[in-house]
Design a protein around this motif. Structure first.
Motif, PDB file in Angstrom:
ATOM      1  N   GLY A 259      -8.780  -3.204   5.593  1.00 33.55           N
ATOM      2  CA  GLY A 259      -8.224  -3.417   7.051  1.00 33.55           C
ATOM      3  C   GLY A 259      -7.705  -4.783   7.185  1.00 33.55           C
ATOM      4  O   GLY A 259      -7.646  -5.314   8.368  1.00 33.55           O
ATOM      5  N   VAL A 260      -7.872  -5.600   5.795  1.00 31.80           N
ATOM      6  CA  VAL A 260      -7.433  -6.938   6.325  1.00 31.80           C
ATOM      7  C   VAL A 260      -6.003  -7.303   6.129  1.00 31.80           C
ATOM      8  O   VAL A 260      -5.535  -8.033   7.040  1.00 31.80           O
ATOM      9  CB  VAL A 260      -7.906  -7.901   4.956  1.00 31.80           C
ATOM     10  CG1 VAL A 260      -7.568  -9.269   5.049  1.00 31.80           C
ATOM     11  CG2 VAL A 260      -9.496  -7.655   4.834  1.00 31.80           C
ATOM     12  N   LEU A 261      -5.116  -6.429   5.516  1.00 29.80           N
ATOM     13  CA  LEU A 261      -3.807  -6.523   5.561  1.00 29.80           C
ATOM     14  C   LEU A 261      -3.108  -5.129   5.988  1.00 29.80           C
ATOM     15  O   LEU A 261      -3.814  -4.072   5.984  1.00 29.80           O
ATOM     16  CB  LEU A 261      -3.474  -6.598   4.015  1.00 29.80           C
ATOM     17  CG  LEU A 261      -3.759  -7.575   3.044  1.00 29.80           C
ATOM     18  CD1 LEU A 261      -3.252  -7.584   1.624  1.00 29.80           C
ATOM     19  CD2 LEU A 261      -3.610  -9.075   3.597  1.00 29.80           C
ATOM     20  N   GLN A 262      -2.138  -5.388   6.808  1.00 25.87           N
ATOM     21  CA  GLN A 262      -1.449  -4.067   7.482  1.00 25.87           C
ATOM     22  C   GLN A 262      -0.254  -3.883   6.636  1.00 25.87           C
ATOM     23  O   GLN A 262       0.513  -4.625   5.959  1.00 25.87           O
ATOM     24  CB  GLN A 262      -0.764  -4.495   8.840  1.00 25.87           C
ATOM     25  CG  GLN A 262      -1.843  -5.000   9.945  1.00 25.87           C
ATOM     26  CD  GLN A 262      -2.830  -3.755  10.037  1.00 25.87           C
ATOM     27  OE1 GLN A 262      -2.423  -2.529  10.160  1.00 25.87           O
ATOM     28  NE2 GLN A 262      -3.858  -4.049  10.288  1.00 25.87           N
ATOM     29  N   PRO A 263      -0.242  -2.583   6.088  1.00 21.26           N
ATOM     30  CA  PRO A 263       0.808  -2.235   5.024  1.00 21.26           C
ATOM     31  C   PRO A 263       2.127  -2.692   5.221  1.00 21.26           C
ATOM     32  O   PRO A 263       2.748  -3.258   4.529  1.00 21.26           O
ATOM     33  CB  PRO A 263       0.680  -0.507   4.813  1.00 21.26           C
ATOM     34  CG  PRO A 263      -0.750  -0.211   5.523  1.00 21.26           C
ATOM     35  CD  PRO A 263      -0.985  -1.350   6.464  1.00 21.26           C
TER      36      PRO A 263
ATOM     37  N   HIS B 147      -3.910  -3.960  -7.146  1.00 24.47           N
ATOM     38  CA  HIS B 147      -5.382  -3.605  -6.660  1.00 24.47           C
ATOM     39  C   HIS B 147      -5.771  -4.540  -5.568  1.00 24.47           C
ATOM     40  O   HIS B 147      -6.428  -4.165  -4.450  1.00 24.47           O
ATOM     41  CB  HIS B 147      -6.256  -3.580  -7.725  1.00 24.47           C
ATOM     42  CG  HIS B 147      -6.419  -2.477  -8.629  1.00 24.47           C
ATOM     43  ND1 HIS B 147      -5.363  -2.005  -9.638  1.00 24.47           N
ATOM     44  CD2 HIS B 147      -7.391  -1.450  -8.845  1.00 24.47           C
ATOM     45  CE1 HIS B 147      -5.683  -1.050  -9.997  1.00 24.47           C
ATOM     46  NE2 HIS B 147      -6.857  -0.549  -9.617  1.00 24.47           N
ATOM     47  N   ARG B 148      -5.357  -5.807  -5.572  1.00 26.08           N
ATOM     48  CA  ARG B 148      -5.490  -6.742  -4.604  1.00 26.08           C
ATOM     49  C   ARG B 148      -4.923  -6.276  -3.389  1.00 26.08           C
ATOM     50  O   ARG B 148      -5.505  -6.306  -2.125  1.00 26.08           O
ATOM     51  CB  ARG B 148      -4.716  -8.228  -5.018  1.00 26.08           C
ATOM     52  CG  ARG B 148      -5.167  -9.232  -3.783  1.00 26.08           C
ATOM     53  CD  ARG B 148      -4.438 -10.700  -4.468  1.00 26.08           C
ATOM     54  NE  ARG B 148      -4.586 -11.623  -3.235  1.00 26.08           N
ATOM     55  CZ  ARG B 148      -3.770 -11.923  -2.401  1.00 26.08           C
ATOM     56  NH1 ARG B 148      -2.790 -11.290  -2.187  1.00 26.08           N
ATOM     57  NH2 ARG B 148      -3.913 -13.020  -1.379  1.00 26.08           N
ATOM     58  N   ILE B 149      -3.668  -6.107  -3.236  1.00 25.53           N
ATOM     59  CA  ILE B 149      -2.929  -5.437  -2.087  1.00 25.53           C
ATOM     60  C   ILE B 149      -3.732  -4.073  -1.587  1.00 25.53           C
ATOM     61  O   ILE B 149      -3.805  -4.112  -0.265  1.00 25.53           O
ATOM     62  CB  ILE B 149      -1.364  -5.259  -2.507  1.00 25.53           C
ATOM     63  CG1 ILE B 149      -0.747  -6.442  -2.785  1.00 25.53           C
ATOM     64  CG2 ILE B 149      -0.781  -4.567  -1.288  1.00 25.53           C
ATOM     65  CD1 ILE B 149       0.691  -6.068  -3.729  1.00 25.53           C
ATOM     66  N   ALA B 150      -3.974  -3.067  -2.251  1.00 24.42           N
ATOM     67  CA  ALA B 150      -4.571  -1.844  -1.991  1.00 24.42           C
ATOM     68  C   ALA B 150      -5.835  -2.085  -1.297  1.00 24.42           C
ATOM     69  O   ALA B 150      -6.211  -1.589  -0.374  1.00 24.42           O
ATOM     70  CB  ALA B 150      -4.604  -0.909  -3.310  1.00 24.42           C
ATOM     71  N   TYR B 151      -6.764  -3.178  -2.006  1.00 25.58           N
ATOM     72  CA  TYR B 151      -8.005  -3.407  -1.407  1.00 25.58           C
ATOM     73  C   TYR B 151      -7.892  -4.130   0.122  1.00 25.58           C
ATOM     74  O   TYR B 151      -8.672  -3.507   1.064  1.00 25.58           O
ATOM     75  CB  TYR B 151      -8.803  -4.270  -2.158  1.00 25.58           C
ATOM     76  CG  TYR B 151     -10.070  -4.869  -1.849  1.00 25.58           C
ATOM     77  CD1 TYR B 151     -11.344  -3.963  -1.419  1.00 25.58           C
ATOM     78  CD2 TYR B 151     -10.172  -5.861  -1.379  1.00 25.58           C
ATOM     79  CE1 TYR B 151     -12.392  -4.292  -1.272  1.00 25.58           C
ATOM     80  CE2 TYR B 151     -11.669  -6.389  -0.560  1.00 25.58           C
ATOM     81  CZ  TYR B 151     -12.465  -5.411  -0.574  1.00 25.58           C
ATOM     82  OH  TYR B 151     -13.882  -5.746  -0.269  1.00 25.58           O
ATOM     83  N   GLY B 152      -6.822  -4.998   0.126  1.00 30.44           N
ATOM     84  CA  GLY B 152      -6.613  -5.524   1.663  1.00 30.44           C
ATOM     85  C   GLY B 152      -6.287  -4.539   2.338  1.00 30.44           C
ATOM     86  O   GLY B 152      -6.690  -4.602   3.559  1.00 30.44           O
TER      87      GLY B 152
END
Length: 263
Positions: free
Chosen positions: A64-68, A55-60
């Protein structure tokens, strides 16, 4: 098929980043919202730490904080990696790499080998026990099935602690390690096993990590290319990371601290 059954089989992708956080308990939510590293999550089994991680990765990603494509999530089994990829897709974060250390390293090794070393990557040895048995026979040692398994495990331990055959007896003595046979004999079998691999142009799973570490250490251009691709790292079951895996992780990170570990 009823609509209810359909939505159970194919859960609806959360519509917004905030909707990704729905259903998390306060501690899981705290993990999901901690998007800048370094982050260390300590939790017991069954507390939903892997759920908090996905959920942390998905939320990021959704915020728009993390690029997949810039996230590498590392776990210890292919099954766990597959489950993580599936869960991330359900949460609307497809495109994130979720792999084991060996799988991620092998992918990089296959890609960079022609540029760094030249020629084709040696064939990967699926089962090392047979070659260890042959090495033992060449050293005139008779090992039963259990001894063979134990000596093979000892060679794996030596390699992930980056211990070369000549140093093995001294390292075992210093570590007060209970070796399954005389350390000098194991060192001899280990050296012969390594020679047999070289003669046959094969590598084992530990070599995949060792060779990737070697290339990233020696070729700064390649290390920079990997670091440009991956800006954010997540490691599940961090307590199981070996010294060799930690070395690889350090090289992936470089001087950055965008790392979240769970264990």
């Amino acid at each position: 098929m009823t609509a209810a059954t359909h939505s159970t089989l194919f859960p609806r992708v959360p519509e917004t980043a905030d909707a990704v956080l729905d259903g998390l308990d306060p501690e899981q939510r705290e993990v999901a919202l901690a998007l800048s590293g370094p982050v260390c999550v300590l939790a017991g089994a069954g507390t939903g730490k892997t759920r908090a991680l996905t959920h942390r990765i998905a939320y990021g990603v959704r915020a728009g904080v993390l690029q997949p494509a810039g996230v590498l999530a590392v776990t210890f089994t292919n099954r766990a990696a597959g489950e993580m990829r599936g869960r991330l897709r359900q949460l609307g974060a497809g495109g994130v790499q979720a792999r084991t250390f060996h799988s991620a390293a092998l992918r990089q090794l296959q890609f960079f080998w022609p540029k760094a070393i030249g020629g084709e990557l040696p064939r990967l040895l699926e089962r090392k026990v047979q070659l260890v048995a042959e090495a033992a026979a060449r050293c005139r040692l008779r090992l039963d099935r259990n001894e063979l398994r134990d000596v093979t495990g000892e060679i794996e331990w030596a390699k992930v602690t980056q211990t070369v055959p000549a140093d093995y007896p001294a390292v075992v003595a210093k570590a007060l390690r209970d070796a399954p046979r005389d350390p000098a004999e194991i060192g001899q079998v280990y050296a012969t096993y390594e020679q047999l691999k070289r003669d046959r142009s094969v590598i084992d799973f530990e070599d995949v990590l060792l060779l990737t570490v070697g290339i990233l250490q020696d070729r700064h251009d390649i290390a920079d290319q990997v670091r440009r691709q991956y800006q954010h790292f997540v490691v599940d079951e961090y307590q199981d990371v070996s010294p060799l895996q930690q070395r690889l992780l350090d090289l992936w990170l470089g001087d950055r601290d965008n790392l979240c570990v769970v264990g």
